[in-house]
Design an enzyme around this catalytic site. Structure first.
Site, mmCIF file in Angstrom:
data_model
loop_
_atom_site.group_PDB
_atom_site.id
_atom_site.type_symbol
_atom_site.label_atom_id
_atom_site.label_comp_id
_atom_site.label_asym_id
_atom_site.label_seq_id
_atom_site.Cartn_x
_atom_site.Cartn_y
_atom_site.Cartn_z
ATOM 1 N N GLU A 296 -6.832 4.839 8.090
ATOM 2 C CA GLU A 296 -6.555 6.251 7.786
ATOM 3 C C GLU A 296 -7.791 6.897 7.153
ATOM 4 O O GLU A 296 -8.081 8.062 7.398
ATOM 5 C CB GLU A 296 -5.313 6.363 6.881
ATOM 6 C CG GLU A 296 -4.048 6.089 7.690
ATOM 7 C CD GLU A 296 -2.884 5.508 6.900
ATOM 8 O OE1 GLU A 296 -2.895 5.542 5.659
ATOM 9 O OE2 GLU A 296 -1.953 4.993 7.554
ATOM 10 N N GLU B 185 -5.417 -4.710 10.793
ATOM 11 C CA GLU B 185 -4.410 -3.664 10.931
ATOM 12 C C GLU B 185 -4.618 -2.936 12.258
ATOM 13 O O GLU B 185 -5.426 -1.998 12.336
ATOM 14 C CB GLU B 185 -4.529 -2.654 9.782
ATOM 15 C CG GLU B 185 -4.163 -3.223 8.434
ATOM 16 C CD GLU B 185 -3.498 -2.174 7.536
ATOM 17 O OE1 GLU B 185 -2.461 -2.483 6.948
ATOM 18 O OE2 GLU B 185 -4.002 -1.033 7.454
ATOM 19 N N SER C 66 3.515 -2.014 10.376
ATOM 20 C CA SER C 66 4.966 -2.072 10.594
ATOM 21 C C SER C 66 5.590 -3.405 10.188
ATOM 22 O O SER C 66 6.509 -3.911 10.856
ATOM 23 C CB SER C 66 5.309 -1.735 12.051
ATOM 24 O OG SER C 66 4.928 -0.395 12.338
ATOM 25 N N GLY D 101 2.912 -1.030 4.306
ATOM 26 C CA GLY D 101 2.940 0.390 3.971
ATOM 27 C C GLY D 101 4.363 0.820 3.631
ATOM 28 O O GLY D 101 4.880 0.557 2.540
ATOM 29 N N GLY D 102 5.028 1.463 4.597
ATOM 30 C CA GLY D 102 6.349 2.063 4.376
ATOM 31 C C GLY D 102 7.347 1.171 3.662
ATOM 32 O O GLY D 102 8.025 1.622 2.713
ATOM 33 N N ASN E 260 0.876 -1.177 0.000
ATOM 34 C CA ASN E 260 0.000 0.000 0.000
ATOM 35 C C ASN E 260 0.912 1.226 0.000
ATOM 36 O O ASN E 260 1.511 1.557 1.021
ATOM 37 C CB ASN E 260 -0.885 -0.023 1.263
ATOM 38 C CG ASN E 260 -1.723 1.240 1.396
ATOM 39 O OD1 ASN E 260 -1.782 2.060 0.482
ATOM 40 N ND2 ASN E 260 -2.378 1.387 2.543
ATOM 41 N N TRP E 261 1.017 1.867 -1.158
ATOM 42 C CA TRP E 261 1.943 3.005 -1.279
ATOM 43 C C TRP E 261 1.406 4.259 -0.591
ATOM 44 O O TRP E 261 2.126 5.248 -0.468
ATOM 45 C CB TRP E 261 2.203 3.313 -2.758
ATOM 46 C CG TRP E 261 3.135 2.353 -3.443
ATOM 47 C CD1 TRP E 261 3.750 1.254 -2.887
ATOM 48 C CD2 TRP E 261 3.569 2.408 -4.814
ATOM 49 N NE1 TRP E 261 4.536 0.630 -3.830
ATOM 50 C CE2 TRP E 261 4.443 1.319 -5.018
ATOM 51 C CE3 TRP E 261 3.303 3.257 -5.881
ATOM 52 C CZ2 TRP E 261 5.060 1.073 -6.244
ATOM 53 C CZ3 TRP E 261 3.907 3.014 -7.109
ATOM 54 C CH2 TRP E 261 4.780 1.931 -7.282
ATOM 55 N N LYS E 262 0.137 4.226 -0.201
ATOM 56 C CA LYS E 262 -0.500 5.416 0.408
ATOM 57 C C LYS E 262 -0.284 6.637 -0.503
ATOM 58 O O LYS E 262 -0.333 6.486 -1.720
ATOM 59 C CB LYS E 262 0.011 5.626 1.834
ATOM 60 C CG LYS E 262 -0.129 4.345 2.678
ATOM 61 C CD LYS E 262 0.039 4.547 4.139
ATOM 62 C CE LYS E 262 -0.183 3.228 4.881
ATOM 63 N NZ LYS E 262 -0.097 3.344 6.310
ATOM 64 N N GLY F 208 2.607 2.430 10.856
ATOM 65 C CA GLY F 208 3.565 3.521 10.691
ATOM 66 C C GLY F 208 4.289 3.892 11.975
ATOM 67 O O GLY F 208 4.948 4.925 12.041
ATOM 68 N N HIS G 154 -9.618 1.389 5.142
ATOM 69 C CA HIS G 154 -8.331 1.550 5.831
ATOM 70 C C HIS G 154 -8.534 2.496 7.014
ATOM 71 O O HIS G 154 -9.310 3.446 6.927
ATOM 72 C CB HIS G 154 -7.281 2.106 4.860
ATOM 73 C CG HIS G 154 -5.889 2.027 5.423
ATOM 74 N ND1 HIS G 154 -5.428 2.919 6.356
ATOM 75 C CD2 HIS G 154 -4.877 1.148 5.206
ATOM 76 C CE1 HIS G 154 -4.186 2.586 6.685
ATOM 77 N NE2 HIS G 154 -3.827 1.510 5.996
HETATM 78 P P1 13P Z 1 3.120 0.512 7.697
HETATM 79 O O1 13P Z 1 3.621 -0.779 7.107
HETATM 80 O O2 13P Z 1 3.853 1.715 7.187
HETATM 81 O O3 13P Z 1 3.043 0.456 9.192
HETATM 82 O O4 13P Z 1 1.616 0.710 7.170
HETATM 83 C C1 13P Z 1 0.705 -0.318 7.352
HETATM 84 C C2 13P Z 1 -0.510 -0.011 6.579
HETATM 85 O O5 13P Z 1 -1.278 0.869 6.929
HETATM 86 C C3 13P Z 1 -0.746 -0.777 5.348
HETATM 87 O O6 13P Z 1 -2.026 -0.523 4.838
#
Ligand code: 13P
Length: 253
Positions: free
Chosen positions: A97, A165, A211, A232-233, A8-10, A171, A95
């Site tokens: 967020e 999640e 994470s 994510g990251g 997930n590149w956000k 994050g 999600h």
């Molecule tokens: P991180 O891997 O950066 O913690 O993000 C997780 C996430 O929200 C994937 O959708």
């Protein structure tokens, strides 16, 4: 069941970084065979660029959100049909967020899920608790409520993925321990099984996000009820993401 690794590149990266990143992952997949599904979910504006890299290969395309309405006067929104036309097979919905920052409710998520089924898109539905809910020992109740609000779960066990999640792990660098994640995944599988009333629990893919890094992927994927990860990251770095993709398989398959 095939495992699935989703990046997930956000709201990343920049235009000039998109191709090298997607091509780096695609090349890593062709250099070393993988037996699970690998998906990248870029921002909408980069779907076609990443789609060109995915084309005909092992890498699959997903989006990060979708509108529940099929078309019409919804400025700024993107429909399921548009995503399918752009080559998407998956879409992340609900999600945390979006729930926390954009005010998306359980019922919005439910409508989006129904829209996905109409067009054969596989929704990756996110659920998870906040830190204070965990500290108050409300985790399983929160998850149950989120799952019960999804009427679409009744209809479907195979073309739908649930992502656990925990919000406190996203994050933050604080990953859930494998045992904490396993406990919730096991709970999700049994709740989902009782919602569908079917015995298809083995087909249900339940993935972990929060994470996930090269240093913890192997122990996460060791867990019996963890069928993949939502990253994510670490999905923004080719070598980190490839290391995650090529995690060490469970000893007993
Ligand atoms: P991180 O891997 O950066 O913690 O993000 C997780 C996430 O929200 C994937 O959708």
């Amino acid at each position: 069941m095939r495992s699935i690794i989703v990046g997930n590149w956000k709201m990343n990266p920049t235009q000039k970084e998109v191709r090298p990143l997607a091509e780096g992952v695609a090349k890593g997949l062709s250099d070393q065979a993988t037996f699970h599904d690998v998906v990248i979910c870029p921002p909408f504006v980069f779907l076609s660029a990443v789609g060109e890299v995915c084309h005909g290969g092992t890498l699959q395309l997903g989006a990060q959100n979708v509108c529940s309405e099929p078309n019409g006067a919804y400025t700024g929104e993107i429909s399921t049909e548009m995503l399918v036309d752009a080559g998407c097979e998956y879409v992340i919905i609900g999600h945390s967020e979006r729930r926390q920052l954009m005010g998306e409710s359980n019922s919005d998520v439910n409508l989006k899920m129904a829209a996905c089924f109409k067009y054969g898109l596989c929704p990756i539905v996110c659920v998870g608790e906040t830190l204070s809910e965990r500290q108050d020992k409300k985790t399983l109740n929160v998850i149950r409520k989120q799952l019960q609000s999804l009427s679409g779960l009744k209809e479907c066990s195979s073309n739908c993925i649930v992502a656990y999640e925990p919000i406190w792990a996203i994050g933050t660098g604080t990953v859930a321990t494998p045992d904490q994640a396993q406990e919730v995944h096991h709970f999700i599988r049994s709740e989902w099984g009782s919602i569908t009333g079917s015995h298809a629990v083995k087909e249900m893919r339940i993935i972990y996000g929060g994470s996930v890094k090269p240093g913890n992927i192997d122990e996460i994927m060791e867990m019996r009820d963890i069928d993949g990860v939502l990253v994510g990251g670490a999905s923004l770095d080719v070598s980190d993401f490839l290391r995650i993709i090529h995690y060490k398989e469970k000893v007993n398959g």
